[in-house]
Write a protein that holds these residues in place. Structure first.
Motif, PDB file in Angstrom:
ATOM      1  N   UNK A  34       0.847  -1.182   0.000  1.00  0.00           N
ATOM      2  CA  UNK A  34       0.000   0.000   0.000  1.00  0.00           C
ATOM      3  C   UNK A  34       0.883   1.232   0.000  1.00  0.00           C
ATOM      4  N   UNK A  35       0.456   2.222  -0.717  1.00  0.00           N
ATOM      5  CA  UNK A  35       1.162   3.496  -0.722  1.00  0.00           C
ATOM      6  C   UNK A  35       0.354   4.494   0.080  1.00  0.00           C
ATOM      7  N   UNK A  36       1.011   5.353   0.811  1.00  0.00           N
ATOM      8  CA  UNK A  36       0.272   6.384   1.537  1.00  0.00           C
ATOM      9  C   UNK A  36      -0.276   7.417   0.566  1.00  0.00           C
ATOM     10  N   UNK A  37      -1.308   8.135   0.978  1.00  0.00           N
ATOM     11  CA  UNK A  37      -1.858   9.208   0.164  1.00  0.00           C
ATOM     12  C   UNK A  37      -0.964  10.428   0.183  1.00  0.00           C
ATOM     13  N   UNK A  38      -0.013  10.455   1.066  1.00  0.00           N
ATOM     14  CA  UNK A  38       0.939  11.563   1.151  1.00  0.00           C
ATOM     15  C   UNK A  38       2.271  11.027   1.645  1.00  0.00           C
ATOM     16  N   UNK A  39       3.330  11.705   1.320  1.00  0.00           N
ATOM     17  CA  UNK A  39       4.655  11.296   1.777  1.00  0.00           C
ATOM     18  C   UNK A  39       5.606  12.463   1.608  1.00  0.00           C
ATOM     19  N   UNK A  40       6.729  12.439   2.300  1.00  0.00           N
ATOM     20  CA  UNK A  40       7.698  13.516   2.191  1.00  0.00           C
ATOM     21  C   UNK A  40       8.816  13.189   1.205  1.00  0.00           C
ATOM     22  N   UNK A  41       9.566  12.137   1.446  1.00  0.00           N
ATOM     23  CA  UNK A  41      10.708  11.824   0.592  1.00  0.00           C
ATOM     24  C   UNK A  41      10.690  10.422   0.010  1.00  0.00           C
ATOM     25  N   UNK A  42      10.099   9.484   0.723  1.00  0.00           N
ATOM     26  CA  UNK A  42      10.076   8.098   0.274  1.00  0.00           C
ATOM     27  C   UNK A  42       8.672   7.520   0.370  1.00  0.00           C
ATOM     28  N   UNK A  43       8.418   6.549  -0.474  1.00  0.00           N
ATOM     29  CA  UNK A  43       7.172   5.787  -0.426  1.00  0.00           C
ATOM     30  C   UNK A  43       7.559   4.316  -0.496  1.00  0.00           C
ATOM     31  N   UNK A  44       6.644   3.442  -0.115  1.00  0.00           N
ATOM     32  CA  UNK A  44       6.925   2.013  -0.136  1.00  0.00           C
ATOM     33  C   UNK A  44       5.706   1.246  -0.625  1.00  0.00           C
ATOM     34  N   UNK A  45       5.966   0.166  -1.299  1.00  0.00           N
ATOM     35  CA  UNK A  45       4.925  -0.749  -1.755  1.00  0.00           C
ATOM     36  C   UNK A  45       5.137  -2.067  -1.021  1.00  0.00           C
ATOM     37  N   UNK A  46       4.083  -2.596  -0.428  1.00  0.00           N
ATOM     38  CA  UNK A  46       4.134  -3.871   0.288  1.00  0.00           C
ATOM     39  C   UNK A  46       3.455  -4.953  -0.548  1.00  0.00           C
ATOM     40  N   UNK A  47       3.968  -6.169  -0.478  1.00  0.00           N
ATOM     41  CA  UNK A  47       3.419  -7.281  -1.245  1.00  0.00           C
ATOM     42  C   UNK A  47       3.853  -8.583  -0.586  1.00  0.00           C
ATOM     43  N   UNK A  48       3.203  -9.668  -0.980  1.00  0.00           N
ATOM     44  CA  UNK A  48       3.493 -10.994  -0.422  1.00  0.00           C
ATOM     45  C   UNK A  48       4.133 -11.850  -1.502  1.00  0.00           C
ATOM     46  N   UNK A  49       5.374 -12.259  -1.272  1.00  0.00           N
ATOM     47  CA  UNK A  49       6.089 -13.127  -2.209  1.00  0.00           C
ATOM     48  C   UNK A  49       5.747 -14.579  -1.891  1.00  0.00           C
ATOM     49  N   UNK A  50       5.246 -15.317  -2.877  1.00  0.00           N
ATOM     50  CA  UNK A  50       4.915 -16.730  -2.686  1.00  0.00           C
ATOM     51  C   UNK A  50       6.171 -17.597  -2.592  1.00  0.00           C
ATOM     52  N   UNK A  51       7.287 -17.074  -3.070  1.00  0.00           N
ATOM     53  CA  UNK A  51       8.567 -17.779  -3.027  1.00  0.00           C
ATOM     54  C   UNK A  51       9.662 -16.774  -3.317  1.00  0.00           C
ATOM     55  N   UNK A  52      10.919 -17.178  -3.269  1.00  0.00           N
ATOM     56  CA  UNK A  52      12.005 -16.242  -3.539  1.00  0.00           C
ATOM     57  C   UNK A  52      12.025 -15.837  -5.016  1.00  0.00           C
ATOM     58  N   UNK A  53      12.508 -14.629  -5.268  1.00  0.00           N
ATOM     59  CA  UNK A  53      12.591 -14.179  -6.655  1.00  0.00           C
ATOM     60  C   UNK A  53      12.933 -12.711  -6.775  1.00  0.00           C
ATOM     61  N   UNK A  54      12.733 -12.194  -7.980  1.00  0.00           N
ATOM     62  CA  UNK A  54      13.079 -10.818  -8.319  1.00  0.00           C
ATOM     63  C   UNK A  54      11.829  -9.944  -8.320  1.00  0.00           C
ATOM     64  N   UNK A  55      12.005  -8.712  -7.847  1.00  0.00           N
ATOM     65  CA  UNK A  55      10.925  -7.721  -7.809  1.00  0.00           C
ATOM     66  C   UNK A  55      11.311  -6.562  -8.714  1.00  0.00           C
ATOM     67  N   UNK A  56      10.372  -6.130  -9.550  1.00  0.00           N
ATOM     68  CA  UNK A  56      10.585  -4.956 -10.393  1.00  0.00           C
ATOM     69  C   UNK A  56       9.411  -4.012 -10.173  1.00  0.00           C
ATOM     70  N   UNK A  57       9.700  -2.838  -9.635  1.00  0.00           N
ATOM     71  CA  UNK A  57       8.683  -1.819  -9.365  1.00  0.00           C
ATOM     72  C   UNK A  57       8.872  -0.689 -10.359  1.00  0.00           C
ATOM     73  N   UNK A  58       7.787  -0.303 -11.025  1.00  0.00           N
ATOM     74  CA  UNK A  58       7.830   0.828 -11.953  1.00  0.00           C
ATOM     75  C   UNK A  58       6.732   1.806 -11.597  1.00  0.00           C
ATOM     76  N   UNK A  59       7.066   3.102 -11.662  1.00  0.00           N
ATOM     77  CA  UNK A  59       6.138   4.180 -11.315  1.00  0.00           C
ATOM     78  C   UNK A  59       6.053   5.144 -12.500  1.00  0.00           C
ATOM     79  N   UNK A  60       4.824   5.508 -12.894  1.00  0.00           N
ATOM     80  CA  UNK A  60       4.601   6.441 -13.990  1.00  0.00           C
ATOM     81  C   UNK A  60       3.787   7.636 -13.517  1.00  0.00           C
ATOM     82  N   UNK A  61       3.983   8.774 -14.184  1.00  0.00           N
ATOM     83  CA  UNK A  61       3.142   9.947 -13.922  1.00  0.00           C
ATOM     84  C   UNK A  61       1.904   9.884 -14.820  1.00  0.00           C
TER      85      UNK A  61
END
Length: 85
Positions: A1-28
């Motif tokens: 979940x991302x907050x509706x507001x933030x100062x310098x950093x934001x975070x995305x939480x998720x549940x990994x079913x097993x080990x692996x690679x994560x790729x996060x992309x953000x667009x305007x």
């Protein structure tokens, strides 16, 4: 979940079913890539942070791609969040 507001950093939480690679992309709202983060994570609840320094106020979209060591791929999103200054 991302907050509706933030100062310098934001975070995305998720549940990994097993080990692996994560790729996060953000667009305007203009579909321009605003941030990207990649990492390797273990199974379980995980979080990936990214900097929103320099982001203008507005609506942004993110997508998380989980590529497991087993070869399976899971996509989360796109979802949206708001940056307010």
């Amino acid at each position: 979940k991302l907050p509706g507001y933030a100062l310098l950093d934001a975070a995305v939480n998720y549940d990994m079913a097993g080990p692996g690679r994560v790729d996060l992309r953000v667009w305007n709202e203009k579909a321009e890539l605003a941030a990207r983060a990649a990492d390797t994570k273990s199974a379980g609840i995980q979080s990936t942070s990214f900097s929103i320094t320099g982001f203008a106020s507005g609506v942004y979209f993110y997508e998380v791609t989980l590529t497991y060591d087993s070869g399976s791929v899971q996509k989360i999103g796109p979802k949206k969040f708001v940056v307010l200054h």
